[in-house]
Design an enzyme around this catalytic site. Sequence first.
Site, PDB file in Angstrom:
ATOM      1  N   CYS A 183       0.985  -1.146  -0.074  1.00 21.18           N
ATOM      2  CA  CYS A 183      -0.044   0.095   0.124  1.00 21.18           C
ATOM      3  C   CYS A 183       0.922   1.222   0.163  1.00 21.18           C
ATOM      4  O   CYS A 183       1.975   1.342  -0.947  1.00 21.18           O
ATOM      5  CB  CYS A 183      -0.969  -0.071   1.064  1.00 21.18           C
ATOM      6  SG  CYS A 183      -0.336  -0.600   2.714  1.00 21.18           S
TER       7      CYS A 183
ATOM      8  N   GLY B 273       2.926  -0.139   3.508  1.00 17.85           N
ATOM      9  CA  GLY B 273       3.192  -1.422   3.619  1.00 17.85           C
ATOM     10  C   GLY B 273       2.635  -2.533   5.011  1.00 17.85           C
ATOM     11  O   GLY B 273       3.338  -3.277   5.094  1.00 17.85           O
TER      12      GLY B 273
ATOM     13  N   ARG C  41      -3.219  -1.555   5.066  1.00 18.96           N
ATOM     14  CA  ARG C  41      -4.274  -2.251   4.188  1.00 18.96           C
ATOM     15  C   ARG C  41      -3.406  -3.615   3.728  1.00 18.96           C
ATOM     16  O   ARG C  41      -4.021  -4.586   3.268  1.00 18.96           O
ATOM     17  CB  ARG C  41      -4.243  -1.548   2.666  1.00 18.96           C
ATOM     18  CG  ARG C  41      -4.976  -0.111   3.124  1.00 18.96           C
ATOM     19  CD  ARG C  41      -5.248   0.831   1.925  1.00 18.96           C
ATOM     20  NE  ARG C  41      -5.596   2.220   2.306  1.00 18.96           N
ATOM     21  CZ  ARG C  41      -5.792   3.311   1.700  1.00 18.96           C
ATOM     22  NH1 ARG C  41      -5.736   2.984   0.296  1.00 18.96           N
ATOM     23  NH2 ARG C  41      -6.080   4.359   2.100  1.00 18.96           N
TER      24      ARG C  41
ATOM     25  N   GLN D  56      -2.877  -1.698  10.869  1.00 22.16           N
ATOM     26  CA  GLN D  56      -2.093  -0.600  11.423  1.00 22.16           C
ATOM     27  C   GLN D  56      -3.283  -0.043  12.713  1.00 22.16           C
ATOM     28  O   GLN D  56      -2.869   0.518  13.558  1.00 22.16           O
ATOM     29  CB  GLN D  56      -2.105   0.628  10.640  1.00 22.16           C
ATOM     30  CG  GLN D  56      -1.297   1.746  11.040  1.00 22.16           C
ATOM     31  CD  GLN D  56      -0.646   2.488  10.147  1.00 22.16           C
ATOM     32  OE1 GLN D  56      -1.064   2.551   9.021  1.00 22.16           O
ATOM     33  NE2 GLN D  56       0.180   3.485  10.437  1.00 22.16           N
TER      34      GLN D  56
END
Length: 1026
Positions: free
Chosen positions: A952, A955, A958, A996
């Site tokens: 993404c 990283g 997503r 995240q």
Amino acid sequence: MRLGSNSYDVQRTEAIGQTPVKTPPPNQIRCTVTFLDSTSYHFEIEKNSLGIVLLEKVFNYLEIIEKDYFGLVFIAVDNSSAQQKKWLDPSKNLRKQMICPPYHLFFRVKFYVRDPNRLRDEFTRFQFYQQVRQNLEEGRLPCNEGSLALLASYVVQAEVGDFEEKTHGMSRTCLCYKIQFATLPDDFSDRVAELHQLHIGQTPDVAEQNFLDHARRLEMYGMDVYDGVDANHLPIEIGVGAVGIKVFHEGIKMNEYAWVRIRKLSFKKKQFQVLVANEDGVSETIMIFNIMSAKICKLLWKCCIEQHTFFRLKTPPKTPQRKVFNFGSKFRYSGRTEYQTLEENEHRKSAGHRNFHRSLSKSSFLRSTFSGNTQSIDSSRYTNTTTTDSPELPSSGQLLARRLLSAARHDTDSSDALGYASDGAVVCAPLTTPLSPRRTRDYATDSESSAPSLRQQRLSKEAIYYGTQESCDEKSWTPSMACTSTSPGIHASTASVRPVSSGSTPNGASRKSANSGYSGYGYATQTQQPTSTTNASYSPYLNGTISRSSGAAVAKAAARGLPPTNQQAYNTSSPRNSVASYSSFASAGIGGSPPRSKRSPQSNKSSSPVGEDQVVTIKMRPDRHGRFGFNVKGGADQNYPVIVSRVAPGSSADKCQPRLNEGDQVLFIDGRDVSTMSHDHVVQFIRSARSGLNGGELHLTIRPNVYRLGEEVDEPDSTMVPEPARVADSVPNSDKLSKSLQLLADSLNSGKVVDHFEMLYRKKPGMSMNICRLTANLAKNRYRDVCPYDDTRVTLQASPSGDYINANYVNMEIPSSGIVNRYIACQGPLAHTSSDFWVMVWEQHCTTIVMLTTITERGRVKCHQYWPRVFETQEYGRLMIKCIKDKQTTNCCYREFSIRDRNSSEERRVTQMQYIAWPDHGVPDDPKHFIQFVDEVRKARQGSVDPIVVHCSAGIGRTGVLILMETAACLVESNEPVYPLDIVRTMRDQRAMLIQTPGQYTFVCESILRAYHDGTIKPLAEYSKR
């Protein structure tokens, strides 16, 4: 008449002219206190004085306002051979605690604040800085070499000043004396010097603040450690701190018990027991540890009570009433809590001027009374000022055993009343404890020359009677004693202290008078405004505020025709302790600004009026890309005030002083009232400031703390592995899948799924990240805090720029089917790392690239376009990339590339699948399209054993969502139970911080349930009969 013999009295002759050592009056005793800078001072108190009397004298001598974080420690004298470190109890007679003279104590930090930004007073922060630095130097705060080098660079910046080639030798000399570890590499000083260059322009207070902010992320920060053994007779270390109890084995954290999960603490002889609530909230587990001795076991128990009460309760519980028959310890912490401290600071009047001169501690290689068990009690007897170190110095070999972990953000809105007993269990009841971050001081305006009189005036005020109370009788305690506690338990007493001479200070000669510019470490200050700038030093007082600077930094700023950094005014009456700053001077390089705490929506409300004194003006300049680094929401057209909704880490808004925070209300932009502006109009005004009349500088007038009065608490990453509810082993295999998904649905409904996720570690303990922080690799990271593990990183074999790329191997195994889904999780390529990205794709024989972001989102570049347009060819080093197909749908883009190696003429085909339906912020409202996209990725993987590249922007967010979703789908098809938290744990063991945010985790859990109930994923026939 003279005879041939005579005598000469040497002793008498030498005594002539010497000042005799003063002995205290018969009704007084002399106490020697050694401070954190290794200097000592003698205090005389009445024989029958309580410990609070000495504490107040020490606090007033050091001019400390936020007193509750500190204490005095001494060596206990008893019949055992082992020495014991004890804290002075303010509520007890000092002579009864220390038994016999000499009365030698050490000033130390007792309660380590979780967020250094909560410390409003600079004197307090400096004492914390000295304490943490001392812990680091003596090996009691272990970390890896990279973290140690970064922290050391802040030490040098604070105590030496800006880096200059001619003073590079001074930096090396400073480090040789201050950080002496036999395990450090030879180039350690050079690494520190490289980082030191990045801090140019940081004043001592900024460098110290950055030092504390990075140090608080270390796992053993603020831990009071006790040795013991576990049930398997393994040697362990039990650490007690603000977040709870941590258990270490050979320098590795084995477990952590947060205060919110602890129900009871008890001890019996050498046994220390912790009753911990399980994840289901019903069952409980007793953890038993064996301590070295019964006395140390009791000290550990007392330490737990003090730490829990101070950080978790609003007010300390009342001491239970004595009964006829008392059994068990009646010890309770009766001092003030952190909540009370912050509340008092909030209502304290603003402070006036106070000169501040720093001094270097003496060399740390001189070991003290507390350095080992072989030390005798006599070694702690001091008669003159001397050098000493802190208690409990472990071997230096433990230094590299620890790893620096990022702080996990635990949003807590309640504290717990915890039951303590010596023989029984007790329930923990929640108490609401909103903590206000605003703190001020109540000093009258004065200069350093009047400091002694000020001290005398302050001493006439009431001294807060705080400390610990323990009855002589022993008895167990019931939870209602803490749960029903309503009174703060604070008593007032008058402390009578003699005025202290202005010539004697705890820092010795380094605390000079205000008129002597102290430039020994690269900084100079003076009390009066200079008539010119030729002295390379500026007044510390500008318009009634404190200001300090580096002489070198001032000279460089003046040469550029820019405002010097020391003219950043710090208004002590402002909620931010500052009124204006330039972001370009606030910080440079690594650790420019400490990260802020996360704030909950509930904290964005205020029921109290905000006065005009809380209006703050912030000045900032855009970065080289023309961005200020913050977003706003609201406007007149939305019938909502203009509120700062996001501040990008490391941006101008994040680095400026005072920092712009999420939740701040914007009142004026460059002097224009925004109350009548629409949202688009506000955004336009902010953007136009780059070419405005202020030379590109944006002036914001904000009202801080209005929408975030209850700042939430930061806690470090928890490496305690959370265990959510699982399907019982007695359930047939064919039903385990459905039962596990039912448990997942129940966790989503109850909100426990988020609690479990937030308890999981973000970075695996023991996994190093050193390669990514090398100077040559720093520019290859899109975000400085998103780095690959050294053990699982992808290594390039034939890249001209080196072997480093921000990528990790992530392998997810499906046990019953024998399938191993192989991924390479990486950040979105930068313009100068696109060649490395294609080299990685080529060397790893990847045939599929999954891209989960667009090129730009909300005007920000999220990923460089690392591929050519359709039917065009682009050269990336030795690889020729040609786009031969480009198809776009509503939610996805599909591209096919031809990759040819010019050296070998070999050609391959690679497919890129880009998901473009993910919103700029948050997660998709409907998981339907994302589920379909994951299904297409799974089809593209079929028949291939090579890894697929998933990226993404960073990283981790997503990217982790897709890996978790595909892994769960494979488990469902294999008729295996699905535990998303276990999957995330396996993912983070290979790349840090995958998935995240809690929102992303909740979204993927809902997607799993949606796909299962819709029949998109279901057990395959060959596995459904197990």
